[in-house]
Design a protein around this motif. Sequence first.
Motif, mmCIF file in Angstrom:
data_model
loop_
_atom_site.group_PDB
_atom_site.id
_atom_site.type_symbol
_atom_site.label_atom_id
_atom_site.label_comp_id
_atom_site.label_asym_id
_atom_site.label_seq_id
_atom_site.Cartn_x
_atom_site.Cartn_y
_atom_site.Cartn_z
ATOM 1 N N LEU A 67 13.815 -14.320 71.191
ATOM 2 C CA LEU A 67 12.702 -15.192 72.331
ATOM 3 C C LEU A 67 12.202 -13.787 72.246
ATOM 4 N N ILE A 68 12.667 -12.147 72.134
ATOM 5 C CA ILE A 68 11.750 -11.084 72.670
ATOM 6 C C ILE A 68 10.857 -11.038 71.181
ATOM 7 N N ARG A 69 11.397 -11.734 70.084
ATOM 8 C CA ARG A 69 10.752 -10.582 68.550
ATOM 9 C C ARG A 69 9.363 -11.204 69.209
ATOM 10 N N GLN A 70 9.367 -12.857 68.801
ATOM 11 C CA GLN A 70 8.413 -13.847 68.702
ATOM 12 C C GLN A 70 7.439 -13.225 70.407
ATOM 13 N N ARG A 71 7.562 -12.732 71.872
ATOM 14 C CA ARG A 71 7.348 -12.645 72.163
ATOM 15 C C ARG A 71 6.141 -11.100 71.902
ATOM 16 N N LEU A 72 6.658 -9.967 71.991
ATOM 17 C CA LEU A 72 6.885 -8.715 70.816
ATOM 18 C C LEU A 72 5.224 -9.290 70.457
ATOM 19 N N ALA A 73 5.583 -10.006 69.165
ATOM 20 C CA ALA A 73 4.323 -10.266 68.335
ATOM 21 C C ALA A 73 2.712 -10.691 68.982
ATOM 22 N N ASP A 74 3.565 -10.926 70.282
ATOM 23 C CA ASP A 74 1.949 -11.506 71.103
ATOM 24 C C ASP A 74 0.514 -10.413 71.281
ATOM 25 N N ALA A 75 -0.656 -10.663 71.186
ATOM 26 C CA ALA A 75 -1.603 -9.488 71.248
ATOM 27 C C ALA A 75 -1.392 -8.942 72.698
ATOM 28 N N ASP A 76 -0.699 -9.358 73.848
ATOM 29 C CA ASP A 76 -1.139 -8.609 74.924
ATOM 30 C C ASP A 76 0.074 -7.471 74.845
ATOM 31 N N CYS A 77 1.060 -6.866 73.672
ATOM 32 C CA CYS A 77 2.420 -6.426 73.598
ATOM 33 C C CYS A 77 1.644 -5.108 73.408
ATOM 34 N N ARG A 78 0.578 -5.201 72.742
ATOM 35 C CA ARG A 78 -0.020 -3.800 71.902
ATOM 36 C C ARG A 78 -0.834 -3.113 72.745
ATOM 37 N N ASP A 97 15.684 -1.994 68.630
ATOM 38 C CA ASP A 97 15.372 -0.363 67.819
ATOM 39 C C ASP A 97 14.630 -0.408 66.311
ATOM 40 N N ALA A 98 15.657 -1.619 65.795
ATOM 41 C CA ALA A 98 15.241 -2.245 64.332
ATOM 42 C C ALA A 98 13.917 -2.586 64.620
ATOM 43 N N MET A 99 13.380 -3.487 65.445
ATOM 44 C CA MET A 99 12.350 -4.592 65.518
ATOM 45 C C MET A 99 11.055 -3.320 66.104
ATOM 46 N N LEU A 100 11.660 -2.381 66.364
ATOM 47 C CA LEU A 100 10.369 -0.883 67.092
ATOM 48 C C LEU A 100 10.371 -0.130 66.210
ATOM 49 N N ALA A 101 10.980 0.077 64.904
ATOM 50 C CA ALA A 101 11.217 1.522 63.838
ATOM 51 C C ALA A 101 10.658 0.780 62.803
ATOM 52 N N GLN A 102 10.510 -0.293 62.599
ATOM 53 C CA GLN A 102 10.034 -1.182 61.657
ATOM 54 C C GLN A 102 8.254 -1.638 61.757
ATOM 55 N N ALA A 103 7.939 -1.562 63.043
ATOM 56 C CA ALA A 103 6.496 -1.562 63.551
ATOM 57 C C ALA A 103 5.823 -0.446 64.007
ATOM 58 N N GLY A 104 6.854 1.119 64.070
ATOM 59 C CA GLY A 104 6.307 1.902 64.256
ATOM 60 C C GLY A 104 5.989 2.690 66.275
ATOM 61 N N THR A 105 6.666 1.263 65.894
ATOM 62 C CA THR A 105 5.702 1.624 68.453
ATOM 63 C C THR A 105 7.484 2.256 68.760
ATOM 64 N N PRO A 106 7.773 3.255 68.608
ATOM 65 C CA PRO A 106 9.321 3.516 69.693
ATOM 66 C C PRO A 106 8.850 3.417 70.865
ATOM 67 N N LEU A 107 9.945 2.922 71.966
ATOM 68 C CA LEU A 107 9.362 3.532 73.245
ATOM 69 C C LEU A 107 9.492 4.577 73.731
ATOM 70 N N ASP A 108 8.774 4.651 74.644
ATOM 71 C CA ASP A 108 7.878 5.943 75.828
ATOM 72 C C ASP A 108 10.057 6.624 76.430
ATOM 73 N N ALA A 109 10.528 5.231 77.327
ATOM 74 C CA ALA A 109 11.454 5.919 78.135
ATOM 75 C C ALA A 109 12.179 4.448 78.455
ATOM 76 N N VAL A 110 13.245 4.803 79.331
ATOM 77 C CA VAL A 110 14.222 4.112 79.493
ATOM 78 C C VAL A 110 14.300 3.498 81.001
ATOM 79 N N LEU A 111 14.272 3.063 82.255
ATOM 80 C CA LEU A 111 14.380 2.929 83.457
ATOM 81 C C LEU A 111 15.127 2.815 84.653
ATOM 82 N N GLU A 112 16.473 3.217 84.594
ATOM 83 C CA GLU A 112 17.341 3.639 85.332
ATOM 84 C C GLU A 112 17.370 2.815 86.472
ATOM 85 N N LEU A 113 17.500 2.271 87.441
ATOM 86 C CA LEU A 113 17.483 1.949 89.338
ATOM 87 C C LEU A 113 18.419 2.047 89.109
#
Length: 186
Positions: A67-78, A97-113
């Motif tokens: 589900l997330i793999r498909q959604r991350l490919a949408d234009a608004d995620c750029r 991690d594998a998806m983001l490494a392949q795309a060269g788009t690492p996470l900036d932060a992980v927010l815990e509430l």
Amino acid sequence: MRIVFIGPPGAGKGTQAERLVAAFHMAHLSTGDMLRAARDAHTELGRQAEGYMSAGQLVPDAIIIDLIRQRLADADCRQGYLLDGFPRTLAQAEALDAMLAQAGTPLDAVLELQVPEEELFQRLAGRGRTDDQPVVIRQRLVAYRKQTEPLLAYYGAKGLLRSVQGLGTVEEVFGRARQVLDPRAS
Ligand code: B4P
């Protein structure tokens, strides 16, 4: 910005996510919302997810990762996105991690509430969604502790974890979250 949002059920992720995506111009990707929309639309995905959700269990990793793999490919995620409620297991985090490494788009932060359990029960009882009955809430908390909490150490070791106290008014919590994501904001 690319942000992951983690917290126990009822911590207020959905509530804060709405404000954060508006403030930082990010797409809002809530796996809970996606699954509920699929259930309400009576799709095959919704049919598969319904049993798990109403029992307070996590939906299988393969379904969610797809589900997330498909959604991350949408234009608004750029322009950046807030992942609200994903990943919830180590397998999901590694797949992300594998998806983001392949795309060269690492996470900036992980927010815990962070919110104490007694408060979570009160909030969820007040919300009254179908998966907010006490027995289901208890199961969701067990799933959180067993399957999702290990992600805090996982992202902590990567230097990405930012933890925020989730008690207080919605605006107070939002102020804290905004501050840790962008210390220049206030
Ligand atoms: P989600 O939709 O992610 O829901 P949640 O964790 O229960 O709620 P959230 O933290 O967003 O709380 P909210 O803002 O609504 O997950 C639902 C189910 O979907 C899961 O149990 C699972 O089955 C499935 N699922 C989703 N993602 C999955 C994944 N990646 N893998 C596998 N399965 C997955 O706030 C709760 C209440 O508190 C509201 O009434 C709100 O008004 C109130 N509130 C918020 N902030 C407050 C504050 N500061 N003070 C007082 N009340 C507050």
